[in-house]
Design a protein around this motif. Sequence first.
Motif, PDB file in Angstrom:
ATOM      1  N   VAL A   1       0.835  -1.201   0.000  1.00 50.83           N
ATOM      2  CA  VAL A   1       0.000   0.000   0.000  1.00 50.83           C
ATOM      3  C   VAL A   1       0.871   1.251   0.000  1.00 50.83           C
ATOM      4  O   VAL A   1       0.638   2.196  -0.776  1.00 50.83           O
ATOM      5  N   LYS A   2       1.875   1.285   0.840  1.00 49.39           N
ATOM      6  CA  LYS A   2       2.766   2.446   0.919  1.00 49.39           C
ATOM      7  C   LYS A   2       3.560   2.612  -0.373  1.00 49.39           C
ATOM      8  O   LYS A   2       3.807   3.737  -0.822  1.00 49.39           O
ATOM      9  N   HIS A   3       3.954   1.505  -0.966  1.00 53.64           N
ATOM     10  CA  HIS A   3       4.687   1.569  -2.233  1.00 53.64           C
ATOM     11  C   HIS A   3       3.829   2.185  -3.325  1.00 53.64           C
ATOM     12  O   HIS A   3       4.309   3.013  -4.114  1.00 53.64           O
ATOM     13  N   ARG A   4       2.561   1.790  -3.374  1.00 53.45           N
ATOM     14  CA  ARG A   4       1.650   2.349  -4.376  1.00 53.45           C
ATOM     15  C   ARG A   4       1.520   3.854  -4.225  1.00 53.45           C
ATOM     16  O   ARG A   4       1.347   4.577  -5.201  1.00 53.45           O
ATOM     17  N   ARG A   5       1.593   4.321  -2.983  1.00 50.78           N
ATOM     18  CA  ARG A   5       1.464   5.748  -2.712  1.00 50.78           C
ATOM     19  C   ARG A   5       2.796   6.485  -2.855  1.00 50.78           C
ATOM     20  O   ARG A   5       2.851   7.694  -2.638  1.00 50.78           O
ATOM     21  N   LYS A   6       3.842   5.735  -3.121  1.00 53.80           N
ATOM     22  CA  LYS A   6       5.194   6.295  -3.198  1.00 53.80           C
ATOM     23  C   LYS A   6       5.643   6.857  -1.861  1.00 53.80           C
ATOM     24  O   LYS A   6       6.498   7.741  -1.792  1.00 53.80           O
ATOM     25  N   ALA A   7       5.074   6.322  -0.788  1.00 55.14           N
ATOM     26  CA  ALA A   7       5.435   6.775   0.552  1.00 55.14           C
ATOM     27  C   ALA A   7       6.628   6.012   1.101  1.00 55.14           C
ATOM     28  O   ALA A   7       7.392   6.534   1.904  1.00 55.14           O
ATOM     29  N   ASP A   8       6.774   4.767   0.680  1.00 54.45           N
ATOM     30  CA  ASP A   8       7.869   3.922   1.175  1.00 54.45           C
ATOM     31  C   ASP A   8       8.122   2.837   0.132  1.00 54.45           C
ATOM     32  O   ASP A   8       7.461   1.806   0.131  1.00 54.45           O
ATOM     33  N   ARG A   9       9.062   3.079  -0.745  1.00 53.63           N
ATOM     34  CA  ARG A   9       9.314   2.193  -1.873  1.00 53.63           C
ATOM     35  C   ARG A   9       9.843   0.827  -1.430  1.00 53.63           C
ATOM     36  O   ARG A   9      10.662   0.735  -0.505  1.00 53.63           O
TER      37      ARG A   9
END
Length: 239
Positions: free
Chosen positions: A200-208
Motif C-alpha cells: 500500500v505504501k509503495h503504491r502511494r510512493k510513501a515507502d518504496r
Amino acid sequence: MATMTLDDLVTRLRDVWGTTLRAVVLYGSAAGGEHVAKRSDYNVLVLVDTLGVPELQRAAPVARAWHDAGNPPPLTLTSAEWRTSIDTFPMEYADILDRHRVLYGTPPFDGLTVARADLRLQVEREAMGKLIQLRQGILAAGADRARELDLLVAGASAIMVIFRGVLRLMGQTPAASYEELSRQVAERAGFDATPFVRVVKHRRKADRITPEDVGVVLAGYLTGMQRLVQCIDQLDGRA
C-alpha cells in the motif's frame, strides 16, 4: 493522456442520455478517500432506463474519452438491473453502498441490503481466485523482481475489496485507510499485515519496496493470502 474531469463526464452523459439518465455515482477509492494519482481509477456507476445497441453506440464516444483519461468505462446498468443484481455481486454492492458519492440524479440505494450468505460465497470465491492468480503470477515472473513487484502492486486494490468483505462478514466496519484495513484483517485472520501495508505504501510512493526486499514481501504476501483463504473457509453465511 487526455484530461476529463468528473464534471465533464456528467455533462456529457446528460447530453447523451437526456431524460433517460437516472443517476451517476462515483464509487471506489476516489469516493473513500484512497485515490492514488496515476494508480487509482475513477469508478463510475451510470443508471439509465434502457440499454440497447443504439443507446450504447451513442454513449461510446463518452466512454472512450473517459477511458483515454485513464479510467475504466462507466459501469452502465438499467435501473431495473441495478435493483435485482445485488445477490449476484454482493461484494461490489457492499462497497458501493458504503463508499459512494452521487454526482447526478436520485440516490439509488433505498431498500438495498446485501445478504450475508451471498457475500460469504463471493468473498471465498474471490479470495481463492486471487490466491491462484498470485501463485500463477509468481510462476510466470520466474524470480524477476520487477515483475514480482508489478504483480503485487497490480493486485492490491482487488485484495482490499476482499478485505472489506471479510470484515463485513465478521461484523466489523472496514477502515477507510488501506493500511489500517490491512491491519484489521490481519489481526482477525491471524497473519502478518506488514507485507500488505508495504505494498500500500509503495503504491502511494510513501515507502518504496526495493528490489532486495521484493522476495521477502512477496513471501509474506503469499503466506497472508493463504491464511486468509483458510480463515474465510471457517466462516459461515448465517447472520
